[in-house]
Design an enzyme around this catalytic site. Structure first.
Site, short mmCIF file in Angstrom:
data_model
loop_
_atom_site.label_atom_id
_atom_site.label_comp_id
_atom_site.label_asym_id
_atom_site.label_seq_id
_atom_site.Cartn_x
_atom_site.Cartn_y
_atom_site.Cartn_z
N SER A 96 -7.86 -1.05 17.04
CA SER A 96 -6.71 -0.12 16.49
C SER A 96 -6.85 1.17 16.54
O SER A 96 -7.70 1.81 16.74
CB SER A 96 -6.22 -0.64 15.24
OG SER A 96 -6.12 -1.91 15.25
N1 SAH Z 1 -9.02 -4.51 13.36
C1 SAH Z 1 -9.15 -4.74 14.71
C2 SAH Z 1 -8.00 -5.27 15.46
C3 SAH Z 1 -8.24 -5.83 16.73
S1 SAH Z 1 -6.76 -6.50 17.34
C4 SAH Z 1 -10.03 -3.65 15.60
O1 SAH Z 1 -9.49 -2.39 15.11
O2 SAH Z 1 -10.64 -3.78 16.30
C5 SAH Z 1 -6.45 -7.93 16.24
C6 SAH Z 1 -7.12 -8.92 16.19
O3 SAH Z 1 -6.57 -10.15 15.75
C7 SAH Z 1 -7.80 -9.68 17.69
O4 SAH Z 1 -9.07 -9.44 17.84
C8 SAH Z 1 -7.22 -10.99 17.70
O5 SAH Z 1 -8.09 -11.89 18.13
C9 SAH Z 1 -7.05 -11.07 16.14
N2 SAH Z 1 -6.02 -12.27 15.84
C10 SAH Z 1 -5.06 -12.62 16.44
N3 SAH Z 1 -4.28 -13.74 15.78
C11 SAH Z 1 -5.16 -14.16 14.98
C12 SAH Z 1 -5.33 -15.23 13.95
N4 SAH Z 1 -4.33 -16.07 13.74
N5 SAH Z 1 -6.36 -15.32 13.21
C13 SAH Z 1 -7.59 -14.60 13.46
N6 SAH Z 1 -7.46 -13.56 14.11
C14 SAH Z 1 -6.33 -13.40 14.96
#
Ligand code: SAH
Length: 209
Positions: free
Chosen positions: A59
């Site tokens: 993010s």
């Molecule tokens: N805070 C993280 C954001 C990553 S993007 C960072 O800054 O790196 C969002 C993440 O949510 C992804 O890794 C994706 O695989 C995960 N995600 C999406 N749907 C999900 C779900 N239903 N349960 C758990 N994780 C999920």
């Protein structure tokens, strides 16, 4: 580890309106470079989201900082649940501030990498689970705070149910157009505050990968 660049990012976020010194300090002390692919290392301390593989992104730093600042504004203490571990960068920021972080991720390889990186920087107050974040983490509930880092088409009922009385859920809601919502529980009542327009990858159902 050299955190000079973390300090530069922290200064940049302060210019972007982040005020909480505890959040700014956590950013200053966290090497974001570790959480991005080596080829993108030169962009790690810019205020931009970056790809982390599997169609996901780390993010934007100002969003990570703002979501953390919102928790701080609600005087959250104790353990925090994060949905969407991704790179583990937001997890690291939370782990520097809160007693314990529980984090759920549906893509196993991302979870695996994130775990290694947190260990590399000696953050051991994190528990991770491979699973569907729509379900939260029932056996560890209730939580004083839940932070979701992917956009949900609607607010997951199970996350609301896993909040303590007085607890707060910070979650991007929507599909094409998304709004960051802060939902506070008071008994069986929930108050919703729309705080900003945002753009996150979707919160996908299922723990298939
Ligand atoms: N805070 C993280 C954001 C990553 S993007 C960072 O800054 O790196 C969002 C993440 O949510 C992804 O890794 C994706 O695989 C995960 N995600 C999406 N749907 C999900 C779900 N239903 N349960 C758990 N994780 C999920």
């Amino acid at each position: 580890m050299n955190t000079r660049n973390g300090q530069q990012l922290s200064a940049l976020l302060q210019q972007e309106g982040i005020k909480d010194p505890v959040v700014l300090q956590a950013v200053a002390n966290t090497p974001r470079q570790l959480f991005v692919e080596a080829a993108l290392g030169h962009k790690a301390y810019e205020n931009t989201a970056l790809p982390i593989g599997k169609g996901q992104t780390i993010s934007q730093p100002v969003v990570v900082a703002r979501m953390t600042e919102i928790l701080r504004e609600h005087n959250i203490t104790g353990s925090v649940l994060e949905i969407g571990t991704g790179s583990g960068y937001q997890t690291a920021i939370l782990a520097k501030i809160y007693e314990h972080v529980y984090s759920v991720e549906r893509i196993k390889s991302l979870q695996f990498q994130a775990r290694r990186k947190l260990q590399q920087i000696d953050l051991h107050n994190v528990s991770m689970k491979h699973g569907d974040g729509w379900k939260g983490w029932a056996s560890k509930a209730p939580f004083t705070a839940i932070i979701v880092t992917a956009a949900a088409a609607s607010v997951p009922e199970k996350l609301l149910a896993q909040l303590t009385d007085g607890g707060v859920l910070v979650i991007p809601v929507g599909t094409d157009s998304q709004v960051l919502q802060v939902i506070k529980r008071q008994g069986d009542k929930f108050t919703v505050d729309n705080v900003a327009n945002v753009k996150f990858v979707p919160l996908v159902p299922g723990d298939i990968e």
